[in-house]
Design an enzyme around this catalytic site. Structure first.
Site, PDB file in Angstrom:
ATOM      1  N   ASN A 104      -2.447   4.162  -2.676  1.00  0.00           N
ATOM      2  CA  ASN A 104      -2.610   2.792  -3.185  1.00  0.00           C
ATOM      3  C   ASN A 104      -3.496   2.020  -2.210  1.00  0.00           C
ATOM      4  OD1 ASN A 104      -2.374   0.188  -4.135  1.00  0.00           O
ATOM      5  ND2 ASN A 104      -0.248  -0.081  -3.468  1.00  0.00           N
ATOM      6  N   LYS A 144      -4.685  -0.959  -2.543  1.00  0.00           N
ATOM      7  CA  LYS A 144      -4.486  -2.412  -2.594  1.00  0.00           C
ATOM      8  C   LYS A 144      -5.857  -3.125  -2.709  1.00  0.00           C
ATOM      9  CE  LYS A 144      -0.394  -1.677   0.131  1.00  0.00           C
ATOM     10  NZ  LYS A 144       0.762  -2.275   0.763  1.00  0.00           N
ATOM     11  N   HIS A 183       4.796  -2.956  -8.398  1.00  0.00           N
ATOM     12  CA  HIS A 183       4.713  -2.853  -6.944  1.00  0.00           C
ATOM     13  C   HIS A 183       5.368  -4.089  -6.321  1.00  0.00           C
ATOM     14  CE1 HIS A 183       3.047  -2.778  -2.885  1.00  0.00           C
ATOM     15  NE2 HIS A 183       2.868  -1.474  -3.075  1.00  0.00           N
ATOM     16  N   GLU A 197       4.493  -6.000  -4.063  1.00  0.00           N
ATOM     17  CA  GLU A 197       3.600  -7.155  -3.875  1.00  0.00           C
ATOM     18  C   GLU A 197       3.409  -7.903  -5.197  1.00  0.00           C
ATOM     19  OE1 GLU A 197       0.540  -4.897  -1.906  1.00  0.00           O
ATOM     20  OE2 GLU A 197       1.949  -4.618  -0.249  1.00  0.00           O
ATOM     21  N   GLU A 249      10.299   2.459  -3.253  1.00  0.00           N
ATOM     22  CA  GLU A 249       9.587   1.824  -2.143  1.00  0.00           C
ATOM     23  C   GLU A 249      10.426   0.682  -1.584  1.00  0.00           C
ATOM     24  OE1 GLU A 249       5.127   2.678  -2.190  1.00  0.00           O
ATOM     25  OE2 GLU A 249       5.436   0.808  -3.243  1.00  0.00           O
ATOM     26  N   GLY A 255       4.115  -1.325   4.599  1.00  0.00           N
ATOM     27  CA  GLY A 255       3.138  -1.918   5.514  1.00  0.00           C
ATOM     28  C   GLY A 255       3.725  -2.386   6.829  1.00  0.00           C
ATOM     29  N   SER A 266       5.316   3.095   4.544  1.00  0.00           N
ATOM     30  CA  SER A 266       4.900   3.545   5.877  1.00  0.00           C
ATOM     31  C   SER A 266       4.896   5.065   6.033  1.00  0.00           C
ATOM     32  CB  SER A 266       5.766   2.887   6.953  1.00  0.00           C
ATOM     33  OG  SER A 266       5.575   1.483   6.930  1.00  0.00           O
TER      34      SER A 266
END
Ligand code: PEP
Length: 272
Positions: A13, A15, A111, A113, A185, A191, A231
């Site tokens: 991904n 982003k 996701h 985010e 996730e 991240g 991560s």
């Protein structure tokens, strides 16, 4: 001689990184690297390894064009989001049908985010999943708890709500036909450099199969593809992938550079 026991899925991904020229550069380097990496090349040709890249929308076509023809059935391109409606007055949005027309096999849905920065709710995510199935594009459904939810002991409750809502209108046979890929996730791991331990990730991925079986009567066998994300890097990928209920990884930061992505590929194939 390396024995690969199950098919491994490694999805990157990107982003909001890598526009057209960086995408071209990435694939130039990636393709060169693949030519000299026999183990990865063979695993891809034997369908023991599948790779997918999720660039920003504007780079999807470039990415698709750069995949060497011999790997077109084991390296794919997807998008990072899509709108649930077919068309209309939704300024700034892209429909699932449009992605399908471009040649995307996958689209990431839900996701963290999108959920936490852009306010996507479980019902919106559920509508997107339904539209993906209707349009025959595979959603990579992301789900996972925040740090606060984890600390409050709410992980199972949260993932159960997210999963049940996402598959509510999906038939058991579509589930068993792998028409959705699941990506656990944990939000606190994305991240941050803090990955879930392989055992903790395995427990949630096994629980995912239980939840799907209890709510949809889906098969408990290997029918669902479940990835771990958060991560993942060269140093932890193999231990995560080696867990019984983890089929692969959704990788953010470490998928942006050919070197670090190949580090993960090599370690998962046992070539450290
Ligand atoms: C992600 O964005 O889905 C992700 C897992 O990111 P990272 O690997 O950087 O934690």
């Amino acid at each position: 001689m390396v024995l690969i026991l199950k098919k491994i899925y490694l999805f990157g991904n990107w982003k909001m990184n890598h526009g057209l020229s960086r995408t071209d550069n990435f694939f130039k380097e990636f393709n060169n690297r693949l030519v000299s990496n026999q183990l990865a090349g063979n695993a891809l040709k034997q369908h023991l390894l599948e790779l997918a890249f999720f660039p920003p929308y504007v780079s999807v076509l470039n990415a698709l064009g750069e995949i060497a023809s011999e790997y077109k059935d084991s390296i794919f391109v997807g998008a990072q989001n899509a709108h649930q409606e077919d068309q209309g007055a939704y300024t700034g949005e892209i429909s699932i049908e449009m992605l399908k027309e471009l040649g995307c096999k996958y689209v990431i849905i839900g996701h963290s985010e999108r959920r936490h920065i852009f306010g996507e709710t479980n019902p919106v995510i559920s509508a997107k999943i339904e539209k993906c199935i209707e349009k025959d594009i595979i959603p990579v459904l992301c789900y996972g708890e925040t740090l606060k939810e984890k600390e409050d002991g709410l992980t199972i409750k949260v993932i159960e709500e997210q999963l049940k809502s996402a598959v509510d209108n999906i038939s058991t046979s579509d589930l068993n036909d792998k028409k959705i890929i699941f990506a656990y996730e944990p939000v606190w791991a994305i991240g941050t450099g803090l990955s879930a331990t392989p055992l903790d990730a395995e427990n949630i991925c096994r629980t995912t199969r239980d939840i799907l079986k209890d709510t949809k009567g889906s098969s408990m066998s290997r029918d669902q593809i479940i990835l771990y994300g958060g991560s993942v890097k060269e140093g932890n990928a193999k231990d995560l992938i080696n867990q019984e209920n983890i089929d692969g990884a959704l990788i953010g930061g470490a998928s942006l550079k050919v070197d670090s992505f190949f580090g993960i590929i090599n370690s998962c194939l046992g070539q450290d």
